[in-house]
Design a protein around this motif. Structure first.
Motif, PDB file in Angstrom:
ATOM      1  N   PRO A  23       0.912  -1.279  -0.165  1.00 15.31           N
ATOM      2  CA  PRO A  23      -0.007  -0.137   0.040  1.00 15.31           C
ATOM      3  C   PRO A  23       0.750   1.158  -0.097  1.00 15.31           C
ATOM      4  O   PRO A  23       1.806   1.297   0.786  1.00 15.31           O
ATOM      5  N   ARG A  24       0.617   2.125  -0.911  1.00  9.29           N
ATOM      6  CA  ARG A  24       1.196   3.377  -0.977  1.00  9.29           C
ATOM      7  C   ARG A  24       0.770   4.497  -0.221  1.00  9.29           C
ATOM      8  O   ARG A  24       1.226   5.680  -0.119  1.00  9.29           O
ATOM      9  N   GLY A  25      -0.595   4.603   0.288  1.00  9.58           N
ATOM     10  CA  GLY A  25      -1.144   5.544   0.934  1.00  9.58           C
ATOM     11  C   GLY A  25      -1.567   6.625   0.293  1.00  9.58           C
ATOM     12  O   GLY A  25      -1.816   6.669  -0.918  1.00  9.58           O
ATOM     13  N   SER A  26      -0.994   7.925   0.969  1.00  7.53           N
ATOM     14  CA  SER A  26      -1.184   9.360   0.089  1.00  7.53           C
ATOM     15  C   SER A  26       0.169   9.580  -0.958  1.00  7.53           C
ATOM     16  O   SER A  26       0.140  10.617  -1.478  1.00  7.53           O
ATOM     17  N   ARG A  27       1.100   8.658  -0.873  1.00 11.84           N
ATOM     18  CA  ARG A  27       2.319   9.119  -1.680  1.00 11.84           C
ATOM     19  C   ARG A  27       2.009   8.809  -3.133  1.00 11.84           C
ATOM     20  O   ARG A  27       1.049   8.122  -3.508  1.00 11.84           O
ATOM     21  N   SER A  28       2.629   9.603  -3.985  1.00 19.64           N
ATOM     22  CA  SER A  28       2.689   9.527  -5.269  1.00 19.64           C
ATOM     23  C   SER A  28       3.313   8.238  -5.884  1.00 19.64           C
ATOM     24  O   SER A  28       3.993   7.718  -4.993  1.00 19.64           O
ATOM     25  N   LEU A  29       2.900   7.770  -7.067  1.00 17.15           N
ATOM     26  CA  LEU A  29       3.274   6.773  -7.582  1.00 17.15           C
ATOM     27  C   LEU A  29       4.927   6.893  -7.828  1.00 17.15           C
ATOM     28  O   LEU A  29       5.670   5.863  -7.458  1.00 17.15           O
ATOM     29  N   THR A  30       5.389   7.897  -8.173  1.00 16.75           N
ATOM     30  CA  THR A  30       6.878   8.108  -8.324  1.00 16.75           C
ATOM     31  C   THR A  30       7.365   7.889  -6.814  1.00 16.75           C
ATOM     32  O   THR A  30       8.438   7.255  -6.680  1.00 16.75           O
ATOM     33  N   SER A  31       7.048   8.522  -5.781  1.00 17.70           N
ATOM     34  CA  SER A  31       7.468   8.276  -4.508  1.00 17.70           C
ATOM     35  C   SER A  31       7.391   6.993  -4.019  1.00 17.70           C
ATOM     36  O   SER A  31       8.265   6.254  -3.257  1.00 17.70           O
ATOM     37  N   HIS A  32       6.480   6.309  -4.191  1.00 16.63           N
ATOM     38  CA  HIS A  32       6.145   4.861  -3.889  1.00 16.63           C
ATOM     39  C   HIS A  32       7.326   4.095  -4.692  1.00 16.63           C
ATOM     40  O   HIS A  32       8.087   3.258  -4.061  1.00 16.63           O
ATOM     41  N   TRP A  33       7.410   4.347  -5.754  1.00 16.42           N
ATOM     42  CA  TRP A  33       8.517   3.468  -6.493  1.00 16.42           C
ATOM     43  C   TRP A  33      10.068   3.737  -6.113  1.00 16.42           C
ATOM     44  O   TRP A  33      10.778   2.715  -5.883  1.00 16.42           O
ATOM     45  N   ARG A  34      10.145   4.842  -5.664  1.00 13.94           N
ATOM     46  CA  ARG A  34      11.263   5.222  -5.140  1.00 13.94           C
ATOM     47  C   ARG A  34      11.572   4.603  -3.814  1.00 13.94           C
ATOM     48  O   ARG A  34      12.776   4.014  -3.443  1.00 13.94           O
ATOM     49  N   SER A  35      10.541   4.680  -3.072  1.00  9.50           N
ATOM     50  CA  SER A  35      10.990   4.327  -1.503  1.00  9.50           C
ATOM     51  C   SER A  35      11.047   3.083  -1.424  1.00  9.50           C
ATOM     52  O   SER A  35      11.537   2.306  -0.792  1.00  9.50           O
ATOM     53  N   ARG A  36      10.166   2.144  -2.256  1.00  6.66           N
ATOM     54  CA  ARG A  36       9.946   0.742  -2.134  1.00  6.66           C
ATOM     55  C   ARG A  36      11.118   0.035  -2.881  1.00  6.66           C
ATOM     56  O   ARG A  36      11.720  -1.180  -2.586  1.00  6.66           O
ATOM     57  N   LEU A  37      11.565   0.602  -4.187  1.00  2.00           N
ATOM     58  CA  LEU A  37      12.516  -0.128  -4.946  1.00  2.00           C
ATOM     59  C   LEU A  37      13.727   0.720  -5.476  1.00  2.00           C
ATOM     60  O   LEU A  37      14.399   0.095  -5.867  1.00  2.00           O
ATOM     61  N   GLY A  38      13.897   1.905  -4.968  1.00  2.00           N
ATOM     62  CA  GLY A  38      14.962   2.683  -5.107  1.00  2.00           C
ATOM     63  C   GLY A  38      14.969   3.099  -6.627  1.00  2.00           C
ATOM     64  O   GLY A  38      15.922   3.655  -7.297  1.00  2.00           O
ATOM     65  N   LEU A  39      13.851   3.220  -7.217  1.00  5.91           N
ATOM     66  CA  LEU A  39      13.470   3.628  -8.829  1.00  5.91           C
ATOM     67  C   LEU A  39      13.379   5.127  -8.842  1.00  5.91           C
ATOM     68  O   LEU A  39      12.544   5.929  -7.913  1.00  5.91           O
ATOM     69  N   HIS A  40      14.259   5.830  -9.584  1.00  2.62           N
ATOM     70  CA  HIS A  40      14.176   7.362  -9.522  1.00  2.62           C
ATOM     71  C   HIS A  40      14.788   7.763 -10.838  1.00  2.62           C
ATOM     72  O   HIS A  40      15.250   7.217 -11.412  1.00  2.62           O
ATOM     73  N   GLY A  41      14.495   8.862 -11.224  1.00  3.90           N
ATOM     74  CA  GLY A  41      15.461   9.823 -12.302  1.00  3.90           C
ATOM     75  C   GLY A  41      14.891   9.252 -13.703  1.00  3.90           C
ATOM     76  O   GLY A  41      13.738   9.011 -14.038  1.00  3.90           O
ATOM     77  N   VAL A  42      16.024   8.963 -14.572  1.00  6.42           N
ATOM     78  CA  VAL A  42      15.831   8.279 -15.692  1.00  6.42           C
ATOM     79  C   VAL A  42      15.201   7.248 -16.020  1.00  6.42           C
ATOM     80  O   VAL A  42      14.295   6.910 -17.041  1.00  6.42           O
TER      81      VAL A  42
END
Length: 433
Positions: A311-330
């Motif tokens: 569950p990501r709660g109120s976080r954006s998808l981008t924030s969720h991907w970064r916090s759970r998997l370290g995905l960010h940037g390019v």
């Protein structure tokens, strides 16, 4: 012998200048041949269209001169693909260990990097080239090599080589000739492929020149190129620690490798793409081609899916991907670019995209942008000693021959080895001094 600067061009009615050995092209293959021949006592004259020697060699070594690779043979030989047995024959006389010993003798003091690539301790090409040219001009034994710059080869007038230069035209009748004119990548540095028409006029088979170690243009999700948003936000950024795959695991022709590449304004480039460039280029000749990027190679598909399902709660998808998997940037930019919006909230589909993101390719980047060239003088056009079948006494070496290799020191090693092989062929044909 008079230099080009104080020797006016001979009128066409005058006989051509006589020479022992003429080498056309002052790149690594030509210089290595000059070293072998001058040490044997031959009088060598090197002609080149550029104002100074080794232009492409210097630029290639600006960010760190990769001389060769520490990989053992026969694995080393396999890097040359379809022509590996041909190139291996050259390497039998001049392999990676010989390259290191040669460079060390010139003061380069080579070392092996963490990737297995071999570099000089100063990392730059200029110190090595300076030492090499000094030895060629002032050898401990043999004959000094003479250099004639700003001389563009125009072909033959009968048996005489014809050169144009700032003062006019020059004809040279050589006892033996080596053409080491490069391919057609980086034409501003002298390798422009204009020699192709000259050799084809003799009936020499030349495989069409094609880009090697090159980037590729890609299709965006909308059937056009990358979106303006992706380019503005992420062009030039590296995609670090990804796996590039061609085909699906278990399918014929499946290929994959871990490394890095770079998102460009039109597609992808960089070392990982260069390693696959020959396969990608040939696949594109057969029709639409797709590569796959695993953006998280250290995570299993199940781990990615489980993280996305959290569950990501109120976080954006981008924030969720970064916090759970370290995905960010390019990497996130590419996912937004290529994955349909309706799949972004579907953990299963999104996990599959992250682990095997399909990137559809349009075409290789233009030849003049490539690091090196595929194609060239066909193997069947040459004797084993690299002399042309169609013209006795004329040899070829270097990147103008029909072979290719990935980056990593393999290109330079084979260029040097082919220069030595051609020089040995000249000595076998015409003897030492």
């Amino acid at each position: 012998m008079p230099t080009p600067e104080n020797h006016p061009p001979a009128p066409p009615s005058e006989p051509p200048q006589q020479a022992d050995v003429v080498i056309v092209g002052a790149g690594p293959a030509g210089l290595m041949a000059a070293e072998v021949l001058s040490a044997a006592g031959r009088r060598v004259q090197v002609f080149d269209t550029m104002p100074s020697v080794g232009r492409k060699f210097l630029l290639a070594g600006r960010g760190g001169l990769n001389l060769t690779h520490s990989e053992a043979r026969p694995t080393f030989d396999q890097r040359y693909g379809a022509q590996q047995d041909w190139v291996a024959d050259w390497l039998d006389g001049w392999d990676a260990n010989a390259v290191r010993a040669w460079a060390d003798a010139l003061g380069a003091h080579t070392f092996v990097g963490t990737s297995g690539r071999v570099f000089p301790h100063e990392m730059k090409a200029a110190p090595l080239l300076r030492a090499w040219l000094h030895r060629l001009r002032h050898p401990d034994r043999g004959q000094p090599v003479q250099f004639h710059m700003r001389h563009r080869w125009q072909g033959w007038d009968g048996q005489a080589l014809v050169f144009s230069h700032p003062q006019g035209q020059r004809r040279v009748l050589a006892r033996a000739t080596l053409l080491a004119l490069g391919g057609a990548s980086w034409p501003r540095l002298g390798s422009d492929g204009q020699w192709v028409s000259q050799l084809q006029a003799l009936g020499v088979p030349v495989t069409p020149l094609r880009p090697a170690n090159c980037g590729f243009d890609a299709w965006g999700r909308d059937g056009q190129g990358w979106s303006a948003h992706l380019v503005q936000r992420h062009a030039g950024e590296p995609l670090k620690t990804v796996v590039l795959s061609l085909g699906r695991p278990g399918e014929p022709g499946h290929w994959q490798r871990k490394g890095e590449c770079v998102l460009t304004t039109t597609g992808l480039e960089g070392s990982l793409v260069y390693a696959a460039s020959a396969l990608l280029r040939e696949a594109l000749t057969q029709g639409p081609t797709c590569l796959y990027l695993d953006l998280l190679p250290d995570h299993s598909l199940a781990q990615v899916q489980q993280a996305l399902a959290h569950p990501r709660g109120s976080r954006s998808l981008t924030s969720h991907w970064r916090s759970r998997l370290g995905l960010h940037g390019v990497k996130v930019g590419l996912l937004h670019e290529l994955v349909p919006r309706e799949d972004w909230t579907n953990p299963q589909r999104m996990a599959q995209a992250i682990k095997a993101l399909p990137v559809r390719l349009k075409a290789p980047r233009p030849l003049e942008e490539a690091i090196s060239t595929a194609g060239g003088v066909a193997r069947e056009a040459l004797h084993p000693d690299l002399m042309l079948q169609a013209r006795s006494g004329v040899f070829c070496a270097g990147e103008m021959l029909d072979w290719e290799a990935p980056t990593g020191g393999y290109l330079l090693t084979a260029c040097l080895a082919s220069g030595r092989r051609a020089a040995q062929g000249i000595l076998a044909q015409t003897g030492t001094a």
